[in-house]
Write a protein that holds these residues in place. Structure first.
Motif, PDB file in Angstrom:
ATOM      1  N   TYR A   1      -3.121   3.566  -2.468  1.00 27.18           N
ATOM      2  CA  TYR A   1      -2.969   2.685  -3.620  1.00 27.18           C
ATOM      3  C   TYR A   1      -2.643   1.285  -3.125  1.00 27.18           C
ATOM      4  O   TYR A   1      -1.750   1.112  -2.303  1.00 27.18           O
ATOM      5  N   LEU A   2      -3.352   0.308  -3.635  1.00 25.00           N
ATOM      6  CA  LEU A   2      -3.181  -1.097  -3.270  1.00 25.00           C
ATOM      7  C   LEU A   2      -2.600  -1.825  -4.472  1.00 25.00           C
ATOM      8  O   LEU A   2      -3.070  -1.644  -5.601  1.00 25.00           O
ATOM      9  N   ASP A   3      -1.569  -2.644  -4.254  1.00 25.77           N
ATOM     10  CA  ASP A   3      -0.932  -3.337  -5.369  1.00 25.77           C
ATOM     11  C   ASP A   3      -0.301  -4.645  -4.888  1.00 25.77           C
ATOM     12  O   ASP A   3      -0.026  -4.821  -3.696  1.00 25.77           O
ATOM     13  N   ASP A   4      -0.078  -5.523  -5.823  1.00 29.54           N
ATOM     14  CA  ASP A   4       0.661  -6.766  -5.622  1.00 29.54           C
ATOM     15  C   ASP A   4       0.194  -7.577  -4.421  1.00 29.54           C
ATOM     16  O   ASP A   4       0.986  -7.971  -3.560  1.00 29.54           O
TER      17      ASP A   4
ATOM     18  N   ASP B   1       5.591   6.434   0.368  1.00 30.07           N
ATOM     19  CA  ASP B   1       6.380   5.248   0.054  1.00 30.07           C
ATOM     20  C   ASP B   1       5.470   4.028   0.121  1.00 30.07           C
ATOM     21  O   ASP B   1       4.376   4.087   0.686  1.00 30.07           O
ATOM     22  N   TRP B   2       5.932   2.914  -0.412  1.00 33.15           N
ATOM     23  CA  TRP B   2       5.177   1.660  -0.367  1.00 33.15           C
ATOM     24  C   TRP B   2       5.446   0.945   0.950  1.00 33.15           C
ATOM     25  O   TRP B   2       6.595   0.875   1.395  1.00 33.15           O
ATOM     26  N   THR B   3       4.391   0.432   1.576  1.00 27.12           N
ATOM     27  CA  THR B   3       4.490  -0.321   2.822  1.00 27.12           C
ATOM     28  C   THR B   3       3.951  -1.717   2.575  1.00 27.12           C
ATOM     29  O   THR B   3       2.865  -1.883   2.008  1.00 27.12           O
ATOM     30  N   ARG B   4       4.699  -2.718   3.013  1.00 24.07           N
ATOM     31  CA  ARG B   4       4.228  -4.101   2.888  1.00 24.07           C
ATOM     32  C   ARG B   4       3.345  -4.428   4.084  1.00 24.07           C
ATOM     33  O   ARG B   4       3.757  -4.266   5.236  1.00 24.07           O
ATOM     34  N   CYS B   5       2.139  -4.874   3.817  1.00 26.20           N
ATOM     35  CA  CYS B   5       1.212  -5.348   4.852  1.00 26.20           C
ATOM     36  C   CYS B   5       1.331  -6.864   4.880  1.00 26.20           C
ATOM     37  O   CYS B   5       1.012  -7.539   3.920  1.00 26.20           O
ATOM     38  N   GLY B   6       1.770  -7.385   5.995  1.00 30.45           N
ATOM     39  CA  GLY B   6       2.092  -8.799   6.085  1.00 30.45           C
ATOM     40  C   GLY B   6       3.604  -8.914   6.000  1.00 30.45           C
ATOM     41  O   GLY B   6       4.312  -7.941   6.198  1.00 30.45           O
ATOM     42  N   PRO B   7       4.113 -10.054   5.692  1.00 28.75           N
ATOM     43  CA  PRO B   7       3.375 -11.264   5.359  1.00 28.75           C
ATOM     44  C   PRO B   7       2.833 -11.948   6.608  1.00 28.75           C
ATOM     45  O   PRO B   7       3.395 -11.827   7.685  1.00 28.75           O
ATOM     46  N   ILE B   8       1.734 -12.638   6.414  1.00 25.77           N
ATOM     47  CA  ILE B   8       1.165 -13.432   7.499  1.00 25.77           C
ATOM     48  C   ILE B   8       0.865 -14.825   6.952  1.00 25.77           C
ATOM     49  O   ILE B   8       0.707 -15.020   5.755  1.00 25.77           O
TER      50      ILE B   8
ATOM     51  N   ILE C   1       0.850  -1.198   0.000  1.00 23.69           N
ATOM     52  CA  ILE C   1       0.000   0.000   0.000  1.00 23.69           C
ATOM     53  C   ILE C   1       0.884   1.245   0.000  1.00 23.69           C
ATOM     54  O   ILE C   1       1.895   1.311   0.709  1.00 23.69           O
ATOM     55  N   TYR C   2       0.457   2.235  -0.798  1.00 20.47           N
ATOM     56  CA  TYR C   2       1.138   3.522  -0.884  1.00 20.47           C
ATOM     57  C   TYR C   2       0.147   4.616  -0.497  1.00 20.47           C
ATOM     58  O   TYR C   2      -1.020   4.573  -0.892  1.00 20.47           O
ATOM     59  N   THR C   3       0.604   5.608   0.253  1.00 21.76           N
ATOM     60  CA  THR C   3      -0.224   6.774   0.565  1.00 21.76           C
ATOM     61  C   THR C   3       0.663   7.973   0.842  1.00 21.76           C
ATOM     62  O   THR C   3       1.834   7.819   1.216  1.00 21.76           O
ATOM     63  N   SER C   4       0.102   9.163   0.687  1.00 20.12           N
ATOM     64  CA  SER C   4       0.815  10.386   1.050  1.00 20.12           C
ATOM     65  C   SER C   4       0.410  10.859   2.446  1.00 20.12           C
ATOM     66  O   SER C   4       0.921  11.850   2.943  1.00 20.12           O
ATOM     67  N   VAL C   5      -0.491  10.122   3.084  1.00 21.55           N
ATOM     68  CA  VAL C   5      -0.975  10.468   4.423  1.00 21.55           C
ATOM     69  C   VAL C   5       0.095  10.124   5.457  1.00 21.55           C
ATOM     70  O   VAL C   5       0.701   9.058   5.407  1.00 21.55           O
ATOM     71  N   ALA C   6       0.299  11.032   6.409  1.00 24.33           N
ATOM     72  CA  ALA C   6       1.388  10.879   7.377  1.00 24.33           C
ATOM     73  C   ALA C   6       1.139   9.799   8.424  1.00 24.33           C
ATOM     74  O   ALA C   6       2.073   9.179   8.893  1.00 24.33           O
ATOM     75  N   ALA C   7      -0.087   9.559   8.819  1.00 26.12           N
ATOM     76  CA  ALA C   7      -0.324   8.646   9.951  1.00 26.12           C
ATOM     77  C   ALA C   7      -1.391   7.598   9.624  1.00 26.12           C
ATOM     78  O   ALA C   7      -2.147   7.197  10.497  1.00 26.12           O
ATOM     79  N   GLY C   8      -1.459   7.155   8.389  1.00 26.90           N
ATOM     80  CA  GLY C   8      -2.470   6.174   8.008  1.00 26.90           C
ATOM     81  C   GLY C   8      -2.182   4.793   8.563  1.00 26.90           C
ATOM     82  O   GLY C   8      -1.041   4.339   8.583  1.00 26.90           O
ATOM     83  N   VAL C   9      -3.232   4.120   9.030  1.00 25.59           N
ATOM     84  CA  VAL C   9      -3.119   2.753   9.543  1.00 25.59           C
ATOM     85  C   VAL C   9      -4.169   1.890   8.839  1.00 25.59           C
ATOM     86  O   VAL C   9      -5.339   2.257   8.779  1.00 25.59           O
ATOM     87  N   ILE C  10      -3.732   0.747   8.326  1.00 24.74           N
ATOM     88  CA  ILE C  10      -4.579  -0.177   7.562  1.00 24.74           C
ATOM     89  C   ILE C  10      -4.489  -1.564   8.181  1.00 24.74           C
ATOM     90  O   ILE C  10      -3.474  -1.936   8.756  1.00 24.74           O
TER      91      ILE C  10
END
Length: 175
Positions: free
Chosen positions: A147-150, A112-119, A72-81
């Protein structure tokens, strides 16, 4: 460890729709983790629920171990997903249960892109399909975008340690 690509949105939306937390979803070339497209989600700050949902459920085996990750990519400073999963029987319509916080709260890096997981997780008995559901936990305001990808979901085969991708998450499943 081998890898395989999942939903990269290069072929379009693949059945993804806006959830109650989003005012719009669309494929976009604004940002892409790999390739040239991603799923652009525009946040609706007044709603609770989820950001997006795929009408295409991922076929899985019952009582089987799987691996999942997304970027996930965002320009938001404190986003949590976080990501929730909904499990369905093999007929694709009979709901079994949900796994809330399947991918626990992930603080996103700004610009920047953040990896969610892996789980890794085990599907419940009788499961035939799983849907992945991204949820905005905090930090997003009205009209913020992410933005959600891969997205990747696969089985870890033991003892060889190879990841296997039987079907991409954006491919329409047959039911």
């Amino acid at each position: 460890m081998g890898t395989a690509d999942g939903s990269d949105f290069e072929g379009g939306l693949g059945g993804w729709n806006a959830g109650t937390q989003a005012s719009a979803v669309a494929t976009s070339t604004d940002q892409a983790h790999k390739g040239t497209q991603s799923l652009k989600i525009t946040r609706n700050a007044t709603a609770s629920g989820y950001l997006a949902v795929s009408n295409s459920a991922f076929p899985v085996g019952a009582s089987t171990n799987y691996y999942f990750q997304a970027w996930i990519y965002t320009s938001v400073a404190a986003g949590v997903i976080r990501f929730d999963f909904d499990y369905y029987q093999a007929n694709g319509t009979t709901y079994i249960s949900s796994f809330t916080s399947a991918v626990p709260d992930t603080a996103l890096m700004q610009n920047d892109w953040t990896r969610c997981g892996p789980i890794s997780f085990t599907t419940p008995t009788l499961t035939g399909f799983v849907r992945t559901i991204p949820v905005s936990v905090s930090g997003f305001s009205n009209a913020n975008t992410l933005y959600l990808d891969d997205l990747f979901m696969g089985r870890l085969l033991v003892p060889r340690g190879q990841l296997v991708m039987p079907q991409a998450l954006t491919r329409t499943s047959t039911r």
